[in-house]
Design a protein around this motif. Structure first.
Motif, mmCIF file in Angstrom:
data_model
loop_
_atom_site.group_PDB
_atom_site.id
_atom_site.type_symbol
_atom_site.label_atom_id
_atom_site.label_comp_id
_atom_site.label_asym_id
_atom_site.label_seq_id
_atom_site.Cartn_x
_atom_site.Cartn_y
_atom_site.Cartn_z
ATOM 1 N N PRO A 114 45.090 45.666 99.644
ATOM 2 C CA PRO A 114 43.634 45.608 99.468
ATOM 3 C C PRO A 114 43.284 44.734 98.262
ATOM 4 O O PRO A 114 44.169 44.351 97.482
ATOM 5 C CB PRO A 114 43.249 47.073 99.223
ATOM 6 N N PRO A 115 41.997 44.408 98.060
ATOM 7 C CA PRO A 115 41.613 43.541 96.930
ATOM 8 C C PRO A 115 42.060 44.056 95.565
ATOM 9 O O PRO A 115 42.349 43.258 94.673
ATOM 10 C CB PRO A 115 40.080 43.500 97.036
ATOM 11 N N ILE A 116 42.122 45.379 95.392
ATOM 12 C CA ILE A 116 42.535 45.923 94.098
ATOM 13 C C ILE A 116 43.986 45.554 93.782
ATOM 14 O O ILE A 116 44.413 45.525 92.624
ATOM 15 C CB ILE A 116 42.363 47.463 94.080
ATOM 16 N N VAL A 117 44.777 45.221 94.830
ATOM 17 C CA VAL A 117 46.150 44.763 94.645
ATOM 18 C C VAL A 117 46.227 43.240 94.685
ATOM 19 O O VAL A 117 46.832 42.614 93.808
ATOM 20 C CB VAL A 117 47.083 45.374 95.716
ATOM 21 N N THR A 118 45.610 42.625 95.697
ATOM 22 C CA THR A 118 45.747 41.173 95.856
ATOM 23 C C THR A 118 45.085 40.401 94.724
ATOM 24 O O THR A 118 45.601 39.364 94.301
ATOM 25 C CB THR A 118 45.146 40.721 97.200
ATOM 26 N N VAL A 371 72.419 48.017 95.392
ATOM 27 C CA VAL A 371 72.692 48.948 96.479
ATOM 28 C C VAL A 371 73.998 48.511 97.128
ATOM 29 O O VAL A 371 74.042 47.510 97.850
ATOM 30 C CB VAL A 371 71.553 48.956 97.526
ATOM 31 N N GLY A 372 75.062 49.267 96.846
ATOM 32 C CA GLY A 372 76.364 48.867 97.360
ATOM 33 C C GLY A 372 76.770 47.527 96.751
ATOM 34 O O GLY A 372 76.815 47.345 95.548
ATOM 35 N N GLY A 373 77.020 46.551 97.608
ATOM 36 C CA GLY A 373 77.409 45.223 97.141
ATOM 37 C C GLY A 373 76.241 44.281 96.945
ATOM 38 O O GLY A 373 76.436 43.124 96.577
ATOM 39 N N PHE A 374 75.009 44.773 97.203
ATOM 40 C CA PHE A 374 73.827 43.918 97.074
ATOM 41 C C PHE A 374 73.252 44.044 95.675
ATOM 42 O O PHE A 374 73.017 45.152 95.174
ATOM 43 C CB PHE A 374 72.763 44.304 98.111
ATOM 44 N N HIS A 375 73.013 42.917 95.052
ATOM 45 C CA HIS A 375 72.433 42.899 93.718
ATOM 46 C C HIS A 375 71.202 41.999 93.718
ATOM 47 O O HIS A 375 71.282 40.814 94.041
ATOM 48 C CB HIS A 375 73.454 42.389 92.690
ATOM 49 N N LEU A 376 70.046 42.579 93.366
ATOM 50 C CA LEU A 376 68.786 41.842 93.311
ATOM 51 C C LEU A 376 68.164 42.046 91.949
ATOM 52 O O LEU A 376 68.519 42.972 91.202
ATOM 53 C CB LEU A 376 67.809 42.329 94.388
ATOM 54 N N GLU A 377 67.196 41.199 91.642
ATOM 55 C CA GLU A 377 66.424 41.366 90.418
ATOM 56 C C GLU A 377 64.951 41.159 90.759
ATOM 57 O O GLU A 377 64.547 40.064 91.152
ATOM 58 C CB GLU A 377 66.859 40.366 89.347
ATOM 59 N N LEU A 378 64.168 42.225 90.639
ATOM 60 C CA LEU A 378 62.733 42.123 90.870
ATOM 61 C C LEU A 378 62.054 41.712 89.573
ATOM 62 O O LEU A 378 62.285 42.322 88.520
ATOM 63 C CB LEU A 378 62.168 43.473 91.334
ATOM 64 N N HIS A 379 61.221 40.681 89.639
ATOM 65 C CA HIS A 379 60.491 40.245 88.453
ATOM 66 C C HIS A 379 59.285 39.432 88.895
ATOM 67 O O HIS A 379 59.126 39.098 90.073
ATOM 68 C CB HIS A 379 61.380 39.417 87.524
ATOM 69 N N GLY A 380 58.421 39.127 87.944
ATOM 70 C CA GLY A 380 57.256 38.286 88.218
ATOM 71 C C GLY A 380 56.355 38.859 89.293
ATOM 72 O O GLY A 380 56.069 40.063 89.325
ATOM 73 N N MET A 381 55.916 37.983 90.194
ATOM 74 C CA MET A 381 54.955 38.384 91.212
ATOM 75 C C MET A 381 55.512 39.433 92.150
ATOM 76 O O MET A 381 54.807 40.347 92.586
ATOM 77 C CB MET A 381 54.492 37.176 92.019
ATOM 78 N N ALA A 382 56.786 39.346 92.504
ATOM 79 C CA ALA A 382 57.375 40.318 93.427
ATOM 80 C C ALA A 382 57.336 41.723 92.831
ATOM 81 O O ALA A 382 56.953 42.690 93.504
ATOM 82 C CB ALA A 382 58.804 39.914 93.766
ATOM 83 N N LEU A 383 57.716 41.852 91.560
ATOM 84 C CA LEU A 383 57.679 43.156 90.900
ATOM 85 C C LEU A 383 56.241 43.648 90.766
ATOM 86 O O LEU A 383 55.943 44.819 91.031
ATOM 87 C CB LEU A 383 58.339 43.062 89.525
ATOM 88 N N ALA A 384 55.342 42.750 90.360
ATOM 89 C CA ALA A 384 53.933 43.129 90.193
ATOM 90 C C ALA A 384 53.332 43.615 91.499
ATOM 91 O O ALA A 384 52.619 44.630 91.539
ATOM 92 C CB ALA A 384 53.135 41.934 89.657
ATOM 93 N N ALA A 385 53.614 42.905 92.583
ATOM 94 C CA ALA A 385 53.058 43.290 93.882
ATOM 95 C C ALA A 385 53.610 44.633 94.323
ATOM 96 O O ALA A 385 52.855 45.500 94.809
ATOM 97 C CB ALA A 385 53.378 42.219 94.924
ATOM 98 N N LEU A 386 54.910 44.851 94.157
ATOM 99 C CA LEU A 386 55.511 46.118 94.579
ATOM 100 C C LEU A 386 54.944 47.289 93.782
ATOM 101 O O LEU A 386 54.591 48.334 94.358
ATOM 102 C CB LEU A 386 57.031 46.045 94.405
ATOM 103 N N VAL A 387 54.835 47.129 92.475
ATOM 104 C CA VAL A 387 54.280 48.198 91.634
ATOM 105 C C VAL A 387 52.814 48.455 91.993
ATOM 106 O O VAL A 387 52.371 49.606 92.076
ATOM 107 C CB VAL A 387 54.419 47.837 90.137
#
Length: 417
Positions: A114-118, A371-387
């Motif tokens: 919604p607009p409050i997120v986007t 998660v297991g053998g998968f390693h990711l790093e959430l940051h910037g816009m991706a982290l902001a959008a998820l939160v």
């Protein structure tokens, strides 16, 4: 606005190519891939994206920054061919996401944004690039200010075609000033003179390695969120809802195919570019054909070592001058999104959601995910959008109602009735 003649579209397309050039070339320079292959792959990927989405979305796809660290890791351990195989797998992830979104329905995805997120996420997209613009500009503030002033004056005072190409004019003015001041590196001028006009980039075929796939493919989980954010902001600038038409499943599918095409040639992953959305906001020319012309220019530059050398000779100060305006325009679209949605910041719930997105998105927060053998790093816009998505979903709407009741006066209650 009446249809533009081709010559004007060509000039506008060149402007878009200039806007995307710096970032698209920077990714291969940082990772060890070839810049000319990246340019050709970006152009090809953009054309494929337009064809697969019905030629109606004015988006350019350039090199993705999200893959830089894993590309370097795979390149050092297994070589460039394995990088191509891993990035093709990442593109295939987009196709999986496309099928998933189609299964659950775009309406549900839209309710998540919604607009409050986007609105604040769009602000993060623009302002998270602010340090890039400033770092470029401070390498030569004189050139940056000349370039920025040329862009502003052209946008405000020019008429006709010139009003539509403030970025191109600004870059030409800035580059001219750089040549006059001797601010262009002599080695880069020598490279221009030595480069041939036409030459095939060093394309190479991919090789599939499970190790490379496990390192590179999961990054698509991050760029999926970036894709949704970029499609939303592009639609906000243009005044259309591209999540509905041509639809998020189609844009995801097209982005995945574009990724795979670029990687199959030996280039980096392709992603939707905020730089070109900024050009749309400045020029207000939203014809998707202009972006396809830009893609054609990118492919030509990839096939011309001399033209590529000219673009690579642009001083950082010149690029910083135009970037200040482009990235600021994107952030302004986010502010407009909140304004048009009439978000009431008297309520704590709205303040909390926006505050979390802005601080985590702009503060440099990084969250490693293993998660297991998968390693990711959430940051910037991706982290902001998820939160932002989680906060908006989990914070009860009753917070707003309780505040409204607590602050209501008898007079206000009477007036509301």
């Amino acid at each position: 606005m009446p249809p533009l003649p081709f010559r004007k579209k060509a000039v506008l397309g060149l402007q878009h190519t200039i806007a995307m050039f710096g970032a698209t070339v920077l990714v291969p320079l940082l990772t060890g891939l070839n810049p000319s292959v990246a340019l050709f792959g970006a152009g090809l990927g953009t054309l494929l994206f337009h064809v697969l989405t019905g030629l109606g979305v004015p988006i350019f796809l350039g090199s993705s920054f999200a893959f830089i660290a894993p590309i370097v890791a795979v390149l050092q351990s297994e070589g460039p061919a394995a990088v191509g195989g891993g990035l093709i797998a990442a593109g295939a992830m987009y196709i999986v996401f496309s099928a998933a979104v189609k299964a659950v329905g775009v309406a549900r995805v839209q309710r998540v944004f919604p607009p409050i997120v986007t609105g604040p996420v769009i602000i993060v997209i623009g302002l998270s690039l602010a340090d890039v613009a400033v770092n470029q500009a401070q390498s030569h503030w004189g050139l940056a200010l000349v370039t920025l002033l040329a862009a502003i004056l052209t946008s405000v005072l020019a008429r006709g075609l010139f009003k539509m190409i403030p970025i191109l004019i600004a870059v030409l003015v800035g580059y001219g000033a750089a040549l006059a001041l001797g601010a262009v590196e002599p080695a880069k001028l020598d490279a221009i003179r030595a480069a041939s006009w036409v030459g095939l980039p060093p394309f190479h075929a991919p090789r599939f390695s499970w190790t490379a796939i496990f390192v590179l493919a999961p990054v698509a989980l991050v760029t999926f969120i970036e894709h949704v954010g970029d499609v939303i902001v592009n639609g906000r600038v243009v005044g259309k809802n591209f999540l509905e038409s041509p639809g998020l499943p189609r844009t995801l599918f097209a982005d995945g195919i574009a990724n795979m095409a670029s990687a199959a040639l030996g280039g980096p992953a392709a992603t939707t570019y905020a730089e070109n959305t900024g050009v749309l906001a400045v020029t207000r020319v939203y014809d998707p054909a202009v972006l396809r012309i830009a893609a054609g220019f990118a492919m030509l530059f990839g096939l011309s070592p001399k033209l590529a050398a000219v673009f690579q000779s642009f001083p950082s100060g010149v690029l910083g001058g135009v970037s200040i305006l482009l990235f600021g325009m994107i952030a302004s679209v986010g502010i407009r999104t909140l304004s048009e949605a009439r978000i009431d910041f008297a309520h704590s719930r709205n303040l909390i959601v926006v505050s979390l997105i802005l601080v985590l998105g702009l503060g440099g927060a990084k969250v490693p995910v293993a998660v297991g053998g998968f390693h990711l790093e959430l940051h910037g816009m991706a982290l902001a959008a998820l939160v932002g998505i989680l906060a908006n979903a989990l914070l009860p709407a009753s917070l707003d109602r309780e505040e409204h009741d607590a602050h209501a006066t008898p007079e206000n209650e009477t007036a509301s009735r």
